[in-house]
Structures are given as structure tokens and as C-alpha cells.
Design an enzyme around this catalytic site. Structure first.
Site, PDB file in Angstrom:
ATOM      1  N   GLU A 184       0.821  -1.215   0.000  1.00  0.00           N
ATOM      2  CA  GLU A 184       0.000   0.000   0.000  1.00  0.00           C
ATOM      3  C   GLU A 184       0.851   1.261   0.000  1.00  0.00           C
ATOM      4  O   GLU A 184       1.707   1.466   0.869  1.00  0.00           O
ATOM      5  CB  GLU A 184      -0.936   0.025   1.205  1.00  0.00           C
ATOM      6  CG  GLU A 184      -1.856   1.243   1.212  1.00  0.00           C
ATOM      7  CD  GLU A 184      -2.929   1.206   2.275  1.00  0.00           C
ATOM      8  OE1 GLU A 184      -3.769   2.119   2.284  1.00  0.00           O
ATOM      9  OE2 GLU A 184      -2.930   0.258   3.098  1.00  0.00           O
ATOM     10  N   LYS A 200      -8.391  -0.667   0.340  1.00  0.00           N
ATOM     11  CA  LYS A 200      -9.505  -1.151   1.150  1.00  0.00           C
ATOM     12  C   LYS A 200     -10.294  -2.164   0.344  1.00  0.00           C
ATOM     13  O   LYS A 200     -10.783  -1.869  -0.741  1.00  0.00           O
ATOM     14  CB  LYS A 200     -10.422   0.009   1.568  1.00  0.00           C
ATOM     15  CG  LYS A 200     -10.021   0.660   2.874  1.00  0.00           C
ATOM     16  CD  LYS A 200     -10.084  -0.318   4.018  1.00  0.00           C
ATOM     17  CE  LYS A 200      -9.373   0.206   5.250  1.00  0.00           C
ATOM     18  NZ  LYS A 200      -9.201  -0.862   6.244  1.00  0.00           N
TER      19      LYS A 200
END
Length: 595
Positions: A184, A200
Site C-alpha cells: 500500500e 480497502k
């Protein structure tokens, strides 16, 4: 001098084909903040030194949030280490390629930091808070711990090989080692453009290409996952607006699924034009900690995180990154990150909880996420080596210069290469096989075709005897938990999980495996066919097994059909056969369990 810091970051604002891959020795200067009121000064110095041509590499702990807003509730960091730490370097050094093959890879027996009972209790508390309107989403986490013995940098290299293409960093401060293989991006700030890429939404990888694609599609379209992603995108948009030129914040990409070795992850891009005069401190003040690991609204979520989570998160969920000469700053969100202090290894695991999140599903998501620590095991919390290097493998029969089923084997290896991120050049692989075939123009040979992480093929030939007419199999004495592993769905040189089930009785050809649900899967060296209720069947791929070439051919011809067969069904089985491309169809007998 032994290298102490390694950075292997994707270039997020490019076309995805380039990476920042550099190494550093001992820093010429160390900048550290041990109290919240010292953090801003460290970042100011980092930016100033980078403008003077230095490289600054380091991290902020999650608990550094208190430096940017007193409303951010965090635990006291204690004596785990500084809130912010950066090493300053005059120049970058080349990446130490190739990875040393003799590095000792440590083992770690991970212990969960929260019981299932406590997990369920905290899930209920989060749902009550959402129902009462206190928050929309909360990112709930817990630590894993293990005793550590071995080479820290070797462990990082192994983790990185198994989690390529993200934002990987190894930082050794002397007191602490950070091994981050995060997928990420927190932010990438270059010139007047800043990009955030919150992550997410999570789904497991599939057992087949069709199942894999279906899981990715479901992740992109599942209302719960999309809602979770949008909530955080909105939070990041709001955060970025604090440093952005008016009306410049935009979302050019939404609901993008990224394939990681053990899971699918969903990301979205949020970018903006940065106002003149914005500093690195301003950027961290606006964005830190990343909303993807807090929840929304951020202040309420962080308050509940402090109440539910019993200890400081540390580097996990903070920020790890590099500020290059000239001020170009790139930081990851340190998920999939191990920290080492002495003999203790620590790694956090968590997920975003929304109103419709179910405890069983979230607990399973945690299990999938922690699989990066030991992807060869397929089981969370077992003692197993961290990831060593491996090659993709195909085993073919070569008879008088002719390779059996070569196109099918190459197609399967290509799928494995796509899954693990290995470069694939079919012409090069085919040429490698042709050279071996030309050198073994007569006789029967067992060929091992291998492909390494750099896309380089090699082939080996071994004399092969005729296949036996009938063999004996033994039933595994325990469940083959690794049936869910990618190293069972794809054929590689990492076979320790199969070797643990090698036959123990004299004269036994192979072991018949079964998964944790009591379903028959395969043998350790080939697939299984069973005659049940008057027809020949073979377990479906979702039970956890290799998509064998011989199996696929017999399914296509109608000789076999797919059916779930349980261990309890074995007394009704009328006949068995061992099946693979190398040996063909071999009739088999199953020894009684007591033998």
C-alpha cells in the site's frame, strides 16, 4: 561494510514498469524523535537535508500522530523505540543483486495477540458504535508475536521475493529492524503533484484462473467492499484538500483490484495539485495516519482503536519511506510489516469493520492476510520457514526426443508465472526445452523444466523407468492443511509441505491427502481418480489440489467427472488410480489406515 538499509519501491506516478531499488550503508547522520513535540523538527530537517542533495530513509510510528493533532488518541509508545527515525545518506548504492543464496532464513512460530472470544466481543462493540452514529468504519488490528532467530536481512529478502511489486523497505537502526513488504502506497509527492492510493477491500486468491477472476470481480462489485473503499477515499480526499490547490483533488481511478500472491486487494487513486509553500510537515499534518488504517471519521475511529487495542501499534500502520535529493517523498503504509527487537518479532494484522461486516468473514480475512508470513503453509499460526526462493516447475515425459503434452505444460507454467509475478517469455522457454530434447534424442527421460524469479528457464533430464502397472497408496494420518496454499495450487520447487507426507510404509508409492474439511484432494506427486457409485470421479480444484495435465485431459474426454469425495466415503470406493502426465494412469490400492 554491510548494507543496513534497502528500498525497493514501485514508482507510483509512472507506468508501473520502473522501480526505485537502492541500498545504503551506515547513515552519516541519524535523526530521531522520542516525544511528540520533537517529530515536526525531525521532518523539517529531513526536508531541508533532501533539498541539499541528501537521501533520508526512515519511518514514523503510528503513535507519532499525536504530534500533528492532539485530538488523535494513541497509546503511549513506551520504550519500543523512537516515534520518528531517519537515517541520512550522502549517496545511494546499487541494490545487492543477486540475492545471496546462502542466507539463513529464520523460522517463526507466530502467536496471535487476540483470542477469537475477544475478537467477537470487540466486533460487537464496533457495531454498537457504528449503530450509534459515532463512526462509519473502524480499522481493527491485533499483533502477532514470535521468537526470532536468524538473519534479519535474509528474512526481508525472502519476504520481498514472495511479495513483489509493492513498497518494500529494510531498515536496521541498530536497536530495531523494520522488514516492510507493504503493497500500500501512503503518498508520493513530487513537485506540485501528490498521489495517495488507499487500499480497502480484500479477497483470497482462487484455486483456478476462473475462480481467481470471479473472486476479483466479486471484490470490485461487492457492495460492502465498495462502500468500505469509498468511505476511505472520501476521507483521503478531505485530508488532501488541506494541502491542495482549490478544486484540484480528484479520483482518477476507483475500485482497482491488484493481485498479490495470497490475496486480491482493492485500491483507489486520489491525487491533487499541491499549493505553493507546502512543506513535508504540512503533508504529514494533513494525511497522517493514513485513513485506510484508522477508519472514519478519523478522530472518533482513533479514539475507539485506543480503547479496543491493548497496546501501541508501533511502526505497523505508521509510515515507512524515503525522501530523495530534491524533496521527492514516497512513503508506504506499513502493513505486511515485521519489526524485530532482539529475539522478538512482531507483526500486526487487521481489517476495516463496517456496519455489515461479519465476525466470521473478518476473522477469515485476517487469516488470509497473515499468510504472507508463511505462504507455503496455508495455515495461520504454524511453525514454518519464512519464504525462501523458489522456481516454477513442470515435469514432462520425453520419449525418443518427443515431449509429451508440452503445450499444456507451458500453458500451466505461464499461469503460474502470472500469479507469482515471474517474467514469461514462451519462445525462450520453448528453446530451452528444444535444446534438451535435441541432446536426448533417444530413450525415455523425466524432464524438469524450471523458471526462476527473473524469468530464466532451465531444463534437466533424468533416465525414467517404465511406469508400474499397479501401486499401493497410504492415507494421510492427518489433514493436509496446505491444500489452500498457492504452493499446492501451483507447481513449484517449494515442496516441503508435500515431503512431510512422504510414505512411511515399505513399498508404498504415494500418500493420499485430505483437507481440513475431510475432503480428499490429491497425492503428493499426482492426482487421484476414484470409482464411486459406478463412475470415475476426481476431486474438484476448490478442494485444494494441483490442476494436473493428465487429470484435465481425462476430464475433457469424459473419462473422469469432478465430485467431492470425503474420507468417510472411502469404504464405498470401488477402485482407485494415480494420475499424472508423466506416468499416465496407474491402478492403485489403498492400504487400510492401520497398516
Amino acid at each position: 561494510m554491510r548494507l543496513q538499509t534497502l528500498i525497493d519501491f514501485a514508482e507510483p506516478q509512472g507506468d508501473g514498469s520502473t522501480r526505485l531499488r537502492v541500498a545504503f550503508g551506515a547513515p552519516s547522520q541519524v535523526l530521531a524523535a522520542h516525544a511528540p513535540d520533537e517529530v515536526r523538527a525531525v521532518l523539517e530537517t529531513v526536508e531541508a537535508l533532501s533539498r541539499q542533495g541528501r537521501w533520508c530513509v526512515g519511518y514514523l510510528r503510528y503513535e507519532a500522530a499525536a504530534a500533528f493533532d492532539p485530538a488523535f488518541a494513541v497509546h503511549v509508545a513506551g520504550d519500543d523505540g523512537p516515534l520518528a527515525w531517519f537515517g541520512v545518506h550522502d549517496a545511494a548504492q546499487p541494490w545487492p543483486e543477486p540475492d545471496a543464496p546462502d542466507v539463513e532464513v529464520p523460522t517463526a512460530d507466530w502467536q496471535a495477540g487476540v483470542s477469537r472470544e475477544a475478537f467477537d466481543r470487540n466486533m460487537r462493540a464496533i457495531h454498537r458504535a457504528i449503530g450509534d452514529g459515532e463512526l462509519y468504519q473502524l480499522n481493527y488490528t491485533a499483533p502477532l508475536r514470535a521468537l526470532f532467530h536468524g538473519d534479519a536481512r535474509g528474512w526481508f529478502m525472502a519476504l520481498r521475493r514472495a511479495q513483489p511489486d509493492g513498497y518494500a523497505a529494510f531498515i536496521d537502526t541498530g536497536d530495531e529492524q523494520v522488514l516492510s513488504v507493504s503493497p500500500e502506497l501512503f503518498f508520493d509527492w513530487r513537485g506540485d503533484r501528490i498521489l495517495a492510493r488507499p487500499m480497502k477491500g480484500t479477497a483470497p486468491r482462487g484455486a483456478t484462473q476462473a475462480e481467481d477472476e470471479a473472486l476479483a470481480l466479486r471484490l470490485r462489485t461487492e457492495p460492502k467492499e465498495r462502500a468500505e473503499n469509498v468511505m476511505i477515499v472520501d476521507l483521503i480526499r478531505n485530508d488532501l484538500s488541506r494541502v491542495a490547490q482549490p478544486f484540484s483533488v480528484r479520483v482518477p481511478r476507483l475500485f482497482h483490484t491488484e493481485a498479490l500472491p495470497t490475496v486480491w486487494q482493492m485500491t483507489s487513486d486520489v491525487e491533487a495539485q499541491v499549493r505553493d509553500g507546502v512543506s513535508l510537515v504540512d503533508v504529514f499534518s494533513a494525511l497522517f495516519p493514513c485513513g485506510s488504517i484508522t477508519g472514519a471519521p478519523k478522530v472518533s475511529a482513533m479514539r475507539m482503536i485506543r480503547d479496543l487495542e491493548l497496546e501501541a501499534r508501533g511502526v505497523y500502520c505508521g509510515a515507512v519511506g524515503v525522501v530523495r535529493p530534491g524533496g521527492h517523498a514516497t512513503f508506504n503504509v506499513p502493513i505486511r510489516t515485521v519489526t524485530l527487537r532482539g529475539t522478538e518479532a512482531r507483526c500486526g494484522i487487521g481489517s476495516g469493520i463496517t456496519a455489515d461486516a461479519r465476525a466470521d468473514a473478518e476473522w477469515e480475512e485476517w487469516r488470509h492476510k497473515r499468510a504472507f508470513l508463511s505462504p507455503g503453509s496455508g495455515r495461520a499460526g504454524v511453525s514454518s520457514p519464512a519464504m525462501d526462493s523458489f522456481e516454477l516447475l513442470e515435469t514432462l515425459a520425453l520419449n525418443d526426443g518427443m515431449l509429451r503434452d508440452a503445450p499444456s505444460h507451458l500453458a500451466r507454467m505461464q499461469k503460474a508465472a502470472a500469479h507469482f509475478g515471474h517474467p514469461w517469455n514462451e519462445a525462450r522457454v520453448a528453446a530451452c526445452l528444444k535444446r534438451l530434447g535435441d541432446a536426448h534424442a533417444t530413450g525415455s527421460w523425466r524432464v524438469r523444466l524450471l523458471l526462476d524469479a527473473h524469468g530464466q528457464p532451465r531444463a534437466e533430464a533424468f533416465a525414467m523407468d517404465a511406469a508400474p502397472a499397479r501401486v499401493q497408496l497410504q492415507l494421510a494420518s492427518r489433514a493436509f492443511d496446505e491444500a489452500e496454499s498457492e504452493f499446492s495450487r501451483f507447481k513449484t520447487t517449494r515442496r516441503a509441505h508435500y515431503e512431510a507426507f512422504a510414505p512411511t510404509a515399505s513399498g508404498v508409492f504415494d500418500t493420499l491427502l485430505w483437507n481440513r474439511h475431510g475432503e480428499i484432494t490429491e497425492c503428493t506427486r499426482g492426482n487421484i481418480a476414484l470409482r464411486l457409485d459406478g463412475r470415475w470421479v476426481t476431486p474438484p480444484l476448490h478442494c485444494g489440489l494441483l490442476d494436473g495435465i493428465g487429470r484435465a485431459q481425462r476430464l475433457q474426454s469424459g473419462q473422469l467427472a469432478e465430485a467431492v469425495v470425503r474420507v468417510d466415503d472411502l469404504p464405498r470406493v470401488q477402485a482407485l488410480a494415480f494420475v499424472n502426465s508423466l506416468r499416465g494412469w496407474i491402478d492403485a490400492d489403498l492400504l487400510p489406515p492401520h497398516e
